[in-house]
Design an enzyme around this catalytic site. Structure first.
Site, PDB file in Angstrom:
ATOM      1  N   ASP A   1       9.316   2.646  -0.226  1.00 47.31           N
ATOM      2  CA  ASP A   1       8.295   3.349   0.536  1.00 47.31           C
ATOM      3  C   ASP A   1       8.531   3.021   2.008  1.00 47.31           C
ATOM      4  OD1 ASP A   1       6.100   4.259   1.870  1.00 47.31           O
ATOM      5  OD2 ASP A   1       4.632   3.507   0.426  1.00 47.31           O
TER       6      ASP A   1
ATOM      7  N   LYS B   1       4.787   9.563   8.781  1.00 48.30           N
ATOM      8  CA  LYS B   1       4.548   9.073  10.144  1.00 48.30           C
ATOM      9  C   LYS B   1       5.562   9.594  11.166  1.00 48.30           C
ATOM     10  CE  LYS B   1       1.969   5.054   8.468  1.00 48.30           C
ATOM     11  NZ  LYS B   1       0.554   5.245   8.778  1.00 48.30           N
TER      12      LYS B   1
ATOM     13  N   TYR C   1       0.865  -1.181   0.000  1.00 48.66           N
ATOM     14  CA  TYR C   1       0.000   0.000   0.000  1.00 48.66           C
ATOM     15  C   TYR C   1       0.899   1.228   0.000  1.00 48.66           C
ATOM     16  CZ  TYR C   1      -3.595   3.299   1.637  1.00 48.66           C
ATOM     17  OH  TYR C   1      -4.461   4.347   1.768  1.00 48.66           O
TER      18      TYR C   1
HETATM   19  N1  HOZ Z   1      -3.383   3.415   6.053  1.00 46.82           N
HETATM   20  C1  HOZ Z   1      -3.182   3.498   7.441  1.00 46.82           C
HETATM   21  C2  HOZ Z   1      -2.638   2.244   8.002  1.00 46.82           C
HETATM   22  N2  HOZ Z   1      -1.703   1.562   7.235  1.00 46.82           N
HETATM   23  C3  HOZ Z   1      -4.456   3.822   8.176  1.00 46.82           C
HETATM   24  C4  HOZ Z   1      -4.559   5.238   8.475  1.00 46.82           C
HETATM   25  C5  HOZ Z   1      -5.763   5.612   9.320  1.00 46.82           C
HETATM   26  O1  HOZ Z   1      -6.828   5.055   9.116  1.00 46.82           O
HETATM   27  O2  HOZ Z   1      -5.632   6.451  10.164  1.00 46.82           O
END
Ligand code: HOZ
Length: 428
Positions: free
Chosen positions: A240, A268, A145
């Site tokens: 990534d 992050k 992802y």
């Molecule tokens: N895509 C995020 C976890 N891999 C989730 C982000 C969220 O929902 O805050």
């Protein structure tokens, strides 16, 4: 556990926010909840929901809160910056500080540009890679992802996988026509793609440790093979590291595995809990970005002073001697507690962990890619998650995300989680 306030807030949210949430996995549907928990405050490794339930946290806001909440260095810098100004839309010393920290830490990064999210970082890196190589195709791995930009919404992990969504409406066939999919950890398949279309491939983007189909580490030799194939064909390799950056090692997965990409995306942790992203890499590549070069990329809040202050403070704490050793020891302790409980009960489980990120899959191992992760018993994970919550432990509300270990966890927190897991497996 009482959750009436969360339920009431969710009913209100449904009237003005699609699905009542601002990001799909937060709906907690993946663990069979009828409504999500609304959070109200957090301190150290503990988070309180709107009903006042205190939970030991293994989500860390999906990664950023590696120091836990309320770290004095981070809070102090943020407080000072609020008085000085929260956004200028102009360069600041703070962004130079964070950029310098990143360039010094991450082996592939000679120049770095700040953005506001991981999604922005990956979509910008892709544009730069295409501009630099003058090629169109991007190779992504199934189950990885890279945020929600159109070219990456093909066989994506995270919320797409948790909610078993089809390829998203609104993403045109033309957009994903340039996206080539290969199974994660399948270097031979990638070799075939390069043999057939190598001259068209601008870049390969990969999570060097997959974290959005649950944690799936790279098999020995996989990242090296990806590196070699890219170099041989003139394609750029993008790591990534939005999740893995400053989490699996100070210099990220590239330092841990000794494989250096051409470009890296971050997010992050580098924002210390504020919205942030960054993309960087070799100077000759990054020099093609405007205003030095002609590849356009911009943003009003990019390099936002609050995010830069929180991010710099966080990295400075992480740079202190012994921090990653402490993090590793804590992660090992968590693993031992959870695995021992499951193994004792004879439940098929596989624990994948790299540094301070881990996933307990409810299936026989090994879990080396998307198909393996798909074998996990998600209904059992949902029961486990709800049991842990009832016992004061907050895990990622999806089988296909990662538990994020923070430095704020204490022995007592881990003991509580271990006991909670043991009581679940005892009654299975
Ligand atoms: N895509 C995020 C976890 N891999 C989730 C982000 C969220 O929902 O805050």
């Amino acid at each position: 556990m009482k959750t009436e306030t969360s339920k009431r807030l969710f009913d209100e949210a449904l009237k003005c926010i699609p699905g009542g949430v601002n990001s799909p996995v937060r709906a907690m549907k993946g663990v069979g909840m009828s409504h999500p928990l609304f959070m109200s405050r957090a301190r150290g490794a503990h988070i309180w929901d709107a009903d006042g339930n205190e939970l030991v946290d293994f989500v860390s806001s999906w990664g950023p809160m590696i120091l836990g909440w309320g770290h004095p260095e981070v809070v102090g810098r943020l407080r000072a910056q609020i008085d000085l100004g929260t956004s200028f839309g102009a360069p600041t010393e703070l962004e130079v500080e964070l950029a310098r920290l990143i360039c010094d830490a991450v082996p592939s990064v000679e120049l770095v540009r700040m953005v506001n999210s991981g999604t922005e970082a990956t979509m910008s890196a892709l544009r730069v890679a295409r501009g630099f190589t003058r090629r169109d195709k991007v190779v992504k791995f199934v189950g990885c992802y890279h945020g929600h930009a159109d070219p990456f919404l093909a066989a994506a992990g995270s919320g797409v996988l948790t909610l078993a969504l089809p390829d998203s409406p609104g993403v045109t066939r033309a957009t994903t026509a340039d996206t080539i999919l290969v199974e994660y950890n399948d270097a031979a398949a990638l070799g075939e793609v390069f043999a057939a279309r190598g001259a068209e491939i601008a870049c390969v983007i990969v999570e060097p440790v997959a974290g959005n189909m649950g944690v799936v580490p790279p098999q020995p030799g996989f990242l090296e093979a990806v590196r070699r194939l890219c170099s041989d064909s003139g394609a750029l390799l993008i790591f990534d590291e939005v999740i893995t950056g400053f989490r699996v090692a100070w210099g990220g997965a590239q330092e841990l595995y000794g494989v250096i990409p051409d470009m890296t995306t971050l997010g992050k942790i580098i924002g210390g809990g504020l919205p942030v992203g960054a993309f960087g890499g070799r100077a000759d590549i990054m020099e093609t970005v405007a205003p030095l070069g002609t590849t356009y990329q911009a943003g009003t809040l990019s390099g936002n002073p609050l995010a830069m202050a929180a991010g710099s403070a966080t990295l400075r704490v992480l740079a202190e001697p012994g921090v990653y050793e402490r993090l590793e020891a804590r992660a090992q302790q968590v693993c031992q507690g959870l695995v021992a409980a499951a193994v004792g009960a004879g439940v098929p489980t596989t624990l994948n962990r790299v540094g301070a990120m881990m996933t307990l899959f409810f299936c026989e191992g090994p879990v080396t890619g998307f198909a393996d992760a798909g074998r996990a018993d998600t209904a059992l994970y949902g029961r486990y998650w709800r049991h842990m919550l009832e016992h004061g432990v907050y895990l990622a509300p999806s089988q296909f995300e990662s538990a994020m270990i923070s430095l704020a966890l204490t022995d007592a927190d881990v003991a509580l989680a271990t006991d909670a897991a043991a009581s679940f497996f005892e009654v299975l």
